[in-house]
Write a protein that holds these residues in place. Structure first.
Motif, short mmCIF file in Angstrom:
data_model
loop_
_atom_site.label_atom_id
_atom_site.label_comp_id
_atom_site.label_asym_id
_atom_site.label_seq_id
_atom_site.Cartn_x
_atom_site.Cartn_y
_atom_site.Cartn_z
N ASP A 92 41.61 40.37 45.24
CA ASP A 92 41.91 39.93 43.88
C ASP A 92 43.13 40.61 43.28
OD1 ASP A 92 39.79 38.28 44.06
OD2 ASP A 92 38.41 39.57 42.92
N CYS A 93 43.23 41.91 43.50
CA CYS A 93 44.28 42.68 42.80
C CYS A 93 45.54 42.88 43.62
CB CYS A 93 43.75 44.05 42.38
SG CYS A 93 42.16 43.99 41.59
N CYS A 122 39.39 46.93 40.50
CA CYS A 122 38.29 46.06 40.08
C CYS A 122 36.94 46.47 40.66
CB CYS A 122 38.58 44.61 40.45
SG CYS A 122 38.50 44.30 42.23
N CYS A 155 37.89 48.74 45.60
CA CYS A 155 39.20 48.61 44.96
C CYS A 155 39.24 49.52 43.73
CB CYS A 155 39.43 47.15 44.55
SG CYS A 155 40.85 46.96 43.45
N CYS A 182 43.39 44.62 48.05
CA CYS A 182 42.24 43.97 47.42
C CYS A 182 42.54 42.48 47.34
CB CYS A 182 42.05 44.54 46.02
SG CYS A 182 40.88 43.60 45.01
ZN ZN Z 1 40.70 44.66 43.12
#
Ligand code: ZN
Ligand code: ANZ
Length: 823
Positions: A446-447, A492, A489, A444
């Motif tokens: 972001d993660c 998130c 994801c 991901c």
């Molecule tokens: Zn994520």
């Protein structure tokens, strides 16, 4: 009726064994448990002669333990992920599962015919989602413990298979599978941190000594490659004109005692470090040189035969003890991924350094007086023991004293410390291939790396990819399956992508032995209530080609799973047997030599039992079997002979053997007794030879006078059936049946030995007439004087010698001597 017919036996018994569940362990604790395992097969086509040998050996152990009264777990499964299935699928425009499972079915049928004594209800396949779900689950646990990680690194790359290869899959610089010369490529790859376990993998081998072949232990030890030495940090001067700043560089050395003899410095030419160091003036030469180096294997690079090559970097390292300036070179004989990828070169005492010094006219300074002539003159590095010279505060010390003393000095200066280096590398497990266990990670933006939640396992392989979809493109074929790759994801919820690599198949085989304890368990990889009942495996059987990787990886997994608190055992296999290969005409069977022997044809011609017996009788299990030198037809003849004993026994089951002929009884009991010792020592072939002897002796008794009704004959025939059941299960079962016993002979129990019968049961009595030997009689050692006298006088030879004369006296010294004096 009445003739030995292997085909009829092969048709009759399997269904009966199945019904009786003869090979399903009770698993209820009523008997002591033992676990025997053959390395599970790869489903490439039908079984071959190699399988026939390996599984015959494993089955001897398994059947022997069952006869001893143990509750035996002997399971089978398939190591069913891997490249050949994928290649076959591409060729046939099919899905790899089609080829794989069709082959598994074929092999399973052949194994059943071959009568290996396995519990078929525990069968597993590593490519089943019910199995690889737990491979993924274990990967996640490793990941949580920091034992699975990703890093960008140069990896071995096969340009033909378009895949990354583990070091061990590179043989002499070429791809193990297709022979193409392997090159390097930088990729972000998954690794298992097996190096964290290096010490334990090494130390725990002590407990395996005597139970694993020495050579396997030696290979593992060498692979782990523990080296004691020191890390020494050197200052690298800033380059002229401050083009490059001052920096530090650490080397690994096993010989810190020779630090005063370091006259130059070498970094691995292919390491990023080399680019980091090189000055503008030398940059072009280095980059050209690096191109050449890429094409070489590690073995070529380290060969002492090759002339030394290298490039000067334009930099100098300061010797921390002498303040001397040492030129820093980049060369291929130093490997990027061993130690720190850099060395201090001590040409007087290291041959490769000396060769390099000679090639580039660098100074050579001896610092250990070993009594050898000056290496600078002779070109031969002096490597023995000796006394340190030209070494300041270390002068006068021996090598053994010098090493810790040098470390002491370096520690005080803050520029070095003791260090233990391992040859073992972390285990590269990423494969850019389709037919393997998907890595349960989602990437991901972001993660980062997000593990797939446990309740979403397994991450299944897509079933809509086939044929050309699977052909190698440098990335995993999974990357092209958009509907599979694109997911939300789990953390998130934003769009993310699945990891598209699959796992090395060695991951699948690193824990399969644990799954057999509870193959249908759905709450974890294995049932915690069952696993410690069976583990560790008491006898593992397989080829020596797995001496390093599979066994090392399985040992690593076992230790990690132990550390997770899920398993008591710290080692998976308490004992290991490496069976030999089956050759034909002294050479391994191969298509190109045209010396292949088809197992199916051998079984049709001679029968399963004859083939199995031939494998076992050929020699000790560790030795190769040359099919050109053995006689399956001879084995078949022996089996028929043994079988006819049972047919000819005329006494009833339950007849008291004590009334039987003592000599045969003694032989029976001695055979059984010796067989036990021989079986424990894996001398299976000698057991077969002893059985042959017993069969012959029994036949003699049957054919003489009152023979067949002699209870000793029944006792012998029953013992033959039971011991023979380890090697020739059909013949033995049929004998057992003919002898009037219900199936199965596999559970008859190893015959009890009467210790009293183990002593020699006959002695030779000499019969003399007038002091001259006329006859020899085989008699019981406890024969009475009276009986011996009668026997002697009844002898035809004695009667002939007496020639009608009367007898004056008979002197009897039982059991050895009778002397007759005629009238
Ligand atoms: Zn994520
Ligand atoms: C100085 C020295 C002097 C060394 C001497 C040996 C003899 P093992 O036992 O295999 O661990 N070395 C270190 N890293 C290397 C690399 N990446 N590529 C090639 N060679 C490397 O060997 C350790 C020794 O191998 C080290 O000790 C280093 O050379 C070299 F008389 O340092 B020695």
């Amino acid at each position: 009726e009445g003739v030995y017919n292997f085909a009829a036996m092969e048709a009759k018994w399997p269904a009966i064994w199945d019904d009786l569940k003869v090979f399903t362990p009770l698993d209820d604790g009523s008997k002591e448990r033992r676990y025997v395992l053959d390395m599970f097969p790869y489903p490439s086509g039908d079984l071959h002669m190699g399988h026939a040998e390996a599984f015959a050996m494993g089955d001897v152990v398994s059947r022997y333990w069952r006869q001893l009264g143990y509750d035996v777990l002997h399971p089978i499964g398939w190591d069913s992920f891997g490249l050949p299935a994928e290649n076959a699928a591409i060729k046939r425009n099919a899905h790899p599962s089609e080829w794989t499972y069709a082959n598994i079915d074929t092999q399973a049928e052949s194994f059943k015919r071959y009568a290996i004594s396995v519990d078929w209800s525990r069968r597993l396949q590593t490519s089943d989602p019910e199995y690889y779900r737990w491979t993924q689950w274990l990967f996640k646990r490793f990941h949580e413990r920091g034992l699975a990680y990703r890093k960008n690194s140069p990896v071995n790359w096969c340009p033909t298979d378009q895949t990354v290869l583990a070091n061990e899959q590179v043989v002499n610089g070429a791809c193990e599978r297709c022979g193409t010369i392997v090159t390097k490529k930088s990729l972000n790859q998954w690794y298992f941190k097996i190096t964290d376990y290096a010490d334990r993998l090494l130390d725990d081998m002590d407990a395996l000594k005597g139970h694993w072949p020495d050579r396997v232990l030696a290979m593992q030890k060498n692979w782990i490659g523990r080296s004691e030495g020191a890390h020494v940090t050197f200052v690298i001067e800033e380059a002229a004109g401050a083009e490059k700043p001052q920096q530090e560089l650490t080397v690994f050395t096993t010989r810190p005692d020779t630090l005063y003899g370091a006259t130059f410095f070498v970094v691995a030419a292919d390491a990023p470090l080399a680019l980091d160091l090189v000055t503008g003036e030398h940059a072009e030469a280095l980059s050209e040189y690096r191109e050449q180096v890429k094409a070489l294997s590690d073995i070529e690079r380290q060969s002492t035969e090759r002339p030394k090559t290298g490039v000067f970097t334009g930099r100098y390292a300061i010797n921390p003890l002498t303040g001397e300036k040492l030129p820093v070179w980049a060369a291929d004989y130093v490997l990027a991924d061993y130690g720190t990828g850099a060395i201090m070169a001590v040409p007087a005492h290291d041959q490769r350094d000396l060769d390099f010094a000679k090639a580039f006219d660098l100074p050579v300074r001896a610092v250990l007086d070993t009594g050898m002539e000056d290496p600078a003159e002779t070109g031969i590095a002096s490597t023995g023991e000796g006394t340190l010279i030209n070494s300041g505060e270390l002068n006068g010390l021996s090598k053994a004293e010098g090493i810790p003393a040098a470390i002491d000095v370096l520690e005080k200066l803050g520029t070095g410390k003791k260090f233990i280096n391992f040859r073992l590398r972390d285990w590269l497990l990423s494969r850019q291939r389709f037919w393997g266990t998907p890595i349960p990670i989602i990437h991901c933006a972001d993660c980062g790396e997000v593990p797939v939640p446990d309740d979403q396992l397994p991450v299944r392989l897509p079933d809509n990819l086939r044929g050309e979809d699977l052909s190698p493109k440098g990335t995993s074929p999974l990357a092209a399956a958009a509907d599979w790759v694109n997911v939300d994801c789990p953390s998130c919820g934003k769009p993310a992508k699945r990891d598209t690599d699959t796992m090395d198949t060695f991951v699948d085989s690193s824990w399969y032995f644990l799954r057999f304890a509870s193959p249908d368990y759905t709450e974890g990889p294995f049932d915690p209530a069952k696993i410690n009942d069976w583990m560790p495996v008491g006898q593992y059987v397989g080829g020596v080609e797995h001496a390093i990787l599979h066994l090392l990886y399985a040992r690593f997994f076992t230790k990690v799973i132990h550390d997770m608190g899920m398993l008591e055992a710290t080692e998976p296999f308490s004992a290991l047997l490496n069976q030999g290969q089956v050759l034909n005409g002294g050479k391994a069977m191969s298509k190109s030599l045209g010396n292949g022997v088809d197992l199916g044809q051998q079984l049709d011609k001679f029968g399963v039992d004859a083939v199995r017996l031939t494998m076992v009788f050929a020699g000790p299990p560790e030795d190769d079997v040359d099919w050109a030198d053995v006689s399956p037809s001879g084995s078949a003849k022996f089996l028929a002979r043994a079988w006819r004993l049972a047919r000819d026994v005329a006494s009833e089951p339950g007849t008291d053997p004590a009334a039987g002929a003592p000599a045969l009884r003694s032989l029976t009991h001695r055979t059984v007794h010796e067989a036990k010792t021989l079986l424990e020592g894996h001398k299976f072939n000698v057991v077969v030879a002893k059985l042959m002897e017993l069969v012959n002796a029994t036949r003699k008794v049957i054919d003489s006078g009152a023979g067949a009704t002699d209870p000793a004959v029944r006792e012998a025939a029953e013992a033959v059936a039971i011991v023979l059941s380890l090697f020739a299960p059909y013949t033995a079962e049929d004998m057992w049946n003919t002898l009037g016993h219900p199936a199965s002979v596999a559970n008859a129990g190893f015959p009890a030995v009467d210790e009293a019968l183990l002593v020699e049961q006959s002695v030779t009595a000499v019969v003399q007439v007038q002091g001259k030997v006329k006859d020899r009689l085989e008699v019981a050692p406890d024969i009475t004087e009276e009986a011996l006298r009668e026997l002697a006088l009844a002898s035809e030879l004695v009667q002939k010698a007496l020639d009608g004369r009367g007898i004056r006296t008979v002197i009897v010294r039982a059991p050895k001597l009778v002397n007759i004096v005629p009238a």
